[in-house]
Write a protein that holds these residues in place. Sequence first.
Motif, PDB file in Angstrom:
ATOM      1  N   GLN A  21     -58.952 -33.863  68.693  1.00  0.00           N
ATOM      2  CA  GLN A  21     -59.425 -34.197  67.343  1.00  0.00           C
ATOM      3  C   GLN A  21     -58.295 -34.057  66.315  1.00  0.00           C
ATOM      4  O   GLN A  21     -58.113 -34.908  65.448  1.00  0.00           O
ATOM      5  N   ILE A  22     -57.548 -32.933  66.458  1.00  0.00           N
ATOM      6  CA  ILE A  22     -56.424 -32.685  65.553  1.00  0.00           C
ATOM      7  C   ILE A  22     -55.431 -33.836  65.632  1.00  0.00           C
ATOM      8  O   ILE A  22     -54.989 -34.380  64.622  1.00  0.00           O
ATOM      9  N   GLU A  23     -55.133 -34.231  66.853  1.00  0.00           N
ATOM     10  CA  GLU A  23     -54.122 -35.272  67.027  1.00  0.00           C
ATOM     11  C   GLU A  23     -54.602 -36.627  66.546  1.00  0.00           C
ATOM     12  O   GLU A  23     -53.793 -37.499  66.236  1.00  0.00           O
ATOM     13  N   ALA A  24     -55.929 -36.763  66.458  1.00  0.00           N
ATOM     14  CA  ALA A  24     -56.468 -38.054  66.018  1.00  0.00           C
ATOM     15  C   ALA A  24     -56.714 -38.091  64.502  1.00  0.00           C
ATOM     16  O   ALA A  24     -57.079 -39.137  63.960  1.00  0.00           O
ATOM     17  N   ALA A  25     -56.555 -36.913  63.817  1.00  0.00           N
ATOM     18  CA  ALA A  25     -56.854 -36.875  62.378  1.00  0.00           C
ATOM     19  C   ALA A  25     -56.085 -37.973  61.643  1.00  0.00           C
ATOM     20  O   ALA A  25     -54.863 -38.076  61.766  1.00  0.00           O
ATOM     21  N   ALA A  26     -56.815 -38.785  60.884  1.00  0.00           N
ATOM     22  CA  ALA A  26     -56.201 -39.982  60.291  1.00  0.00           C
ATOM     23  C   ALA A  26     -55.395 -39.661  59.041  1.00  0.00           C
ATOM     24  O   ALA A  26     -54.439 -40.340  58.715  1.00  0.00           O
ATOM     25  N   ASP A  27     -55.806 -38.611  58.343  1.00  0.00           N
ATOM     26  CA  ASP A  27     -55.050 -38.267  57.130  1.00  0.00           C
ATOM     27  C   ASP A  27     -55.131 -36.769  56.862  1.00  0.00           C
ATOM     28  O   ASP A  27     -55.808 -36.026  57.588  1.00  0.00           O
ATOM     29  N   LEU A  28     -54.452 -36.342  55.820  1.00  0.00           N
ATOM     30  CA  LEU A  28     -54.334 -34.909  55.544  1.00  0.00           C
ATOM     31  C   LEU A  28     -55.682 -34.268  55.232  1.00  0.00           C
ATOM     32  O   LEU A  28     -55.917 -33.121  55.604  1.00  0.00           O
ATOM     33  N   SER A  29     -56.619 -35.004  54.618  1.00  0.00           N
ATOM     34  CA  SER A  29     -57.885 -34.354  54.278  1.00  0.00           C
ATOM     35  C   SER A  29     -58.762 -34.203  55.526  1.00  0.00           C
ATOM     36  O   SER A  29     -59.473 -33.203  55.667  1.00  0.00           O
ATOM     37  N   ILE A  67     -57.517 -15.107  73.497  1.00  0.00           N
ATOM     38  CA  ILE A  67     -58.086 -15.566  72.219  1.00  0.00           C
ATOM     39  C   ILE A  67     -56.975 -15.869  71.206  1.00  0.00           C
ATOM     40  O   ILE A  67     -56.994 -16.886  70.508  1.00  0.00           O
ATOM     41  N   GLN A  68     -55.980 -14.964  71.183  1.00  0.00           N
ATOM     42  CA  GLN A  68     -54.872 -15.195  70.248  1.00  0.00           C
ATOM     43  C   GLN A  68     -54.094 -16.460  70.611  1.00  0.00           C
ATOM     44  O   GLN A  68     -53.639 -17.207  69.735  1.00  0.00           O
ATOM     45  N   ALA A  69     -53.956 -16.694  71.922  1.00  0.00           N
ATOM     46  CA  ALA A  69     -53.252 -17.895  72.368  1.00  0.00           C
ATOM     47  C   ALA A  69     -53.996 -19.145  71.905  1.00  0.00           C
ATOM     48  O   ALA A  69     -53.392 -20.131  71.472  1.00  0.00           O
ATOM     49  N   LEU A  70     -55.327 -19.047  71.976  1.00  0.00           N
ATOM     50  CA  LEU A  70     -56.173 -20.156  71.547  1.00  0.00           C
ATOM     51  C   LEU A  70     -55.916 -20.464  70.063  1.00  0.00           C
ATOM     52  O   LEU A  70     -55.722 -21.613  69.653  1.00  0.00           O
ATOM     53  N   ARG A  71     -55.917 -19.372  69.278  1.00  0.00           N
ATOM     54  CA  ARG A  71     -55.694 -19.551  67.840  1.00  0.00           C
ATOM     55  C   ARG A  71     -54.309 -20.158  67.587  1.00  0.00           C
ATOM     56  O   ARG A  71     -54.125 -21.044  66.768  1.00  0.00           O
ATOM     57  N   GLN A  72     -53.333 -19.649  68.331  1.00  0.00           N
ATOM     58  CA  GLN A  72     -51.963 -20.132  68.176  1.00  0.00           C
ATOM     59  C   GLN A  72     -51.865 -21.621  68.503  1.00  0.00           C
ATOM     60  O   GLN A  72     -51.265 -22.397  67.755  1.00  0.00           O
ATOM     61  N   GLN A  73     -52.501 -21.996  69.614  1.00  0.00           N
ATOM     62  CA  GLN A  73     -52.483 -23.396  70.053  1.00  0.00           C
ATOM     63  C   GLN A  73     -53.055 -24.308  68.961  1.00  0.00           C
ATOM     64  O   GLN A  73     -52.467 -25.344  68.633  1.00  0.00           O
ATOM     65  N   ALA A  74     -54.205 -23.873  68.428  1.00  0.00           N
ATOM     66  CA  ALA A  74     -54.853 -24.695  67.404  1.00  0.00           C
ATOM     67  C   ALA A  74     -53.970 -24.811  66.167  1.00  0.00           C
ATOM     68  O   ALA A  74     -53.758 -25.903  65.626  1.00  0.00           O
ATOM     69  N   SER A  75     -53.409 -23.658  65.700  1.00  0.00           N
ATOM     70  CA  SER A  75     -52.637 -23.766  64.454  1.00  0.00           C
ATOM     71  C   SER A  75     -51.312 -24.494  64.681  1.00  0.00           C
ATOM     72  O   SER A  75     -50.845 -25.204  63.789  1.00  0.00           O
ATOM     73  N   ASP A  76     -50.715 -24.400  65.872  1.00  0.00           N
ATOM     74  CA  ASP A  76     -49.506 -25.183  66.159  1.00  0.00           C
ATOM     75  C   ASP A  76     -49.818 -26.677  66.113  1.00  0.00           C
ATOM     76  O   ASP A  76     -49.059 -27.475  65.551  1.00  0.00           O
ATOM     77  N   ALA A  77     -50.960 -27.030  66.738  1.00  0.00           N
ATOM     78  CA  ALA A  77     -51.333 -28.448  66.783  1.00  0.00           C
ATOM     79  C   ALA A  77     -51.566 -28.974  65.358  1.00  0.00           C
ATOM     80  O   ALA A  77     -51.148 -30.084  65.015  1.00  0.00           O
ATOM     81  N   ILE A  78     -52.225 -28.129  64.529  1.00  0.00           N
ATOM     82  CA  ILE A  78     -52.491 -28.545  63.143  1.00  0.00           C
ATOM     83  C   ILE A  78     -51.169 -28.730  62.373  1.00  0.00           C
ATOM     84  O   ILE A  78     -50.953 -29.728  61.679  1.00  0.00           O
ATOM     85  N   ALA A  79     -50.244 -27.764  62.521  1.00  0.00           N
ATOM     86  CA  ALA A  79     -48.959 -27.856  61.818  1.00  0.00           C
ATOM     87  C   ALA A  79     -48.189 -29.102  62.243  1.00  0.00           C
ATOM     88  O   ALA A  79     -47.598 -29.805  61.415  1.00  0.00           O
ATOM     89  N   ALA A  80     -48.217 -29.391  63.553  1.00  0.00           N
ATOM     90  CA  ALA A  80     -47.480 -30.555  64.053  1.00  0.00           C
ATOM     91  C   ALA A  80     -48.061 -31.844  63.483  1.00  0.00           C
ATOM     92  O   ALA A  80     -47.333 -32.745  63.035  1.00  0.00           O
ATOM     93  N   ARG A  81     -49.415 -31.899  63.463  1.00  0.00           N
ATOM     94  CA  ARG A  81     -50.052 -33.112  62.943  1.00  0.00           C
ATOM     95  C   ARG A  81     -49.771 -33.264  61.444  1.00  0.00           C
ATOM     96  O   ARG A  81     -49.561 -34.361  60.936  1.00  0.00           O
ATOM     97  N   LYS A  82     -49.749 -32.115  60.751  1.00  0.00           N
ATOM     98  CA  LYS A  82     -49.517 -32.142  59.316  1.00  0.00           C
ATOM     99  C   LYS A  82     -48.125 -32.727  59.013  1.00  0.00           C
ATOM    100  O   LYS A  82     -47.963 -33.592  58.143  1.00  0.00           O
ATOM    101  N   THR A  83     -47.121 -32.259  59.745  1.00  0.00           N
ATOM    102  CA  THR A  83     -45.764 -32.770  59.564  1.00  0.00           C
ATOM    103  C   THR A  83     -45.721 -34.272  59.817  1.00  0.00           C
ATOM    104  O   THR A  83     -45.107 -35.032  59.050  1.00  0.00           O
ATOM    105  N   ALA A  84     -46.416 -34.689  60.885  1.00  0.00           N
ATOM    106  CA  ALA A  84     -46.402 -36.113  61.224  1.00  0.00           C
ATOM    107  C   ALA A  84     -47.055 -36.952  60.124  1.00  0.00           C
ATOM    108  O   ALA A  84     -46.521 -37.984  59.714  1.00  0.00           O
ATOM    109  N   LEU A  85     -48.228 -36.457  59.637  1.00  0.00           N
ATOM    110  CA  LEU A  85     -48.935 -37.216  58.599  1.00  0.00           C
ATOM    111  C   LEU A  85     -48.118 -37.271  57.303  1.00  0.00           C
ATOM    112  O   LEU A  85     -48.040 -38.314  56.648  1.00  0.00           O
ATOM    113  N   GLU A  86     -47.492 -36.167  56.931  1.00  0.00           N
ATOM    114  CA  GLU A  86     -46.684 -36.148  55.708  1.00  0.00           C
ATOM    115  C   GLU A  86     -45.491 -37.090  55.823  1.00  0.00           C
ATOM    116  O   GLU A  86     -45.144 -37.803  54.881  1.00  0.00           O
TER     117      GLU A  86
END
Length: 373
Positions: A21-29, A67-86
Amino acid sequence: MTDTDNLAAAADASIAAAIAQIEAAADLSALEAIRVALLGKQGSISALMKTLGAMAPEERQARAPAIQALRQQASDAIAARKTALEGAALEAQLAAEALDLTLPAPEAPRGTVHPVSQVMDELAEIFADLGFAVATGPEIEDDWYNFTALNMPESHPARAMHDTFYFPDTAPKGGRMLLRTHTSPVQVRTMLAEGAPLRIIAPGRVYRSDSDATHTPMFHQVEGLVIDRDIHLGHLKWTLETFLKAFFERDDIVLRLRPSYFPFTEPSVEVDVGFALVDGRRVLGGSGDAAGHGWMELLGSGMVNRRVIEASGLDPDEWQGFAFGVGVDRLAMLKYGMDDLRAFFDGDVRWLGHYGFSAFDQPTLSAGVGARA
Ligand code: PHE
């Protein structure tokens, strides 16, 4: 299975989906909405984190890394997508604002010389031929030069007639600083700086608090000043006639001198020029007294007042002279046919394209001071 196990299992199962889902996010919002759903206060991964607090120490030690790894994975994926979208947004903006530097230059230069500049050049050319130099003075002036030295002391009623823009500052000579209301202070400055004899014109900007179709708070004047021995009104009249004939490029310019009053000239002379009414338009030339003709007020002038010569450091028994002042914008309007002064200062390219001059159109006496290419 405990609640915690259930949550963990659900989270494990959904992390792959969440990352997709993160990787498919179309825009920053859209991305931000996913972040809130996972990592926000009420987010599913945050809920999982909270379960750690309720666990026994051994269990927590066992479960926490996953659990921490899970959180890390999610926030890494979000940061990567954010950089790409910007990055994509910036690329899109750059593409939209691109300038094509390979476009050809315009065939001819588009800028024009403003009629006021052109007329000032014409005046300099005409008066240079008569032996006049060009003098200048400051637009931010001391009231001593603008008024006092020109025989307008503090209480003089003529001061009130000038609609002066004053500054709050005190001037060096004790009065106030102001925007010069006429070019006449240049008379005083030039006599003080250069002594006599003198032949100058002083073109430049002047300011009065006044505004309508024929008045703007800033306009242009040209001052003329001749100081020598035995100068008289005849010299003034000849000079003005010669100047106006050359400027309007007509030999039939007729002047009428009327007695007038300026504090800085004595006697003072208002100069009118004769015109003919042709199809409702005023065309300069001929006596204003002829049928279908009239007189138009053009400029102020006179013999320089003794008191001005004295204030300017010269002996009035030895040196005399004449001075005149005329509106440059008005000269331009009369010669080139504009009827609204305000348009001079609007900076409208259509007006400038129509009334402006080619930079190659240098006024010269031999080619005509008003020649248009
Ligand atoms: N300074 C006068 C004005 O602005 C014009 C003027 C100049 C009159 C020189 C006489 C001599 O109205």
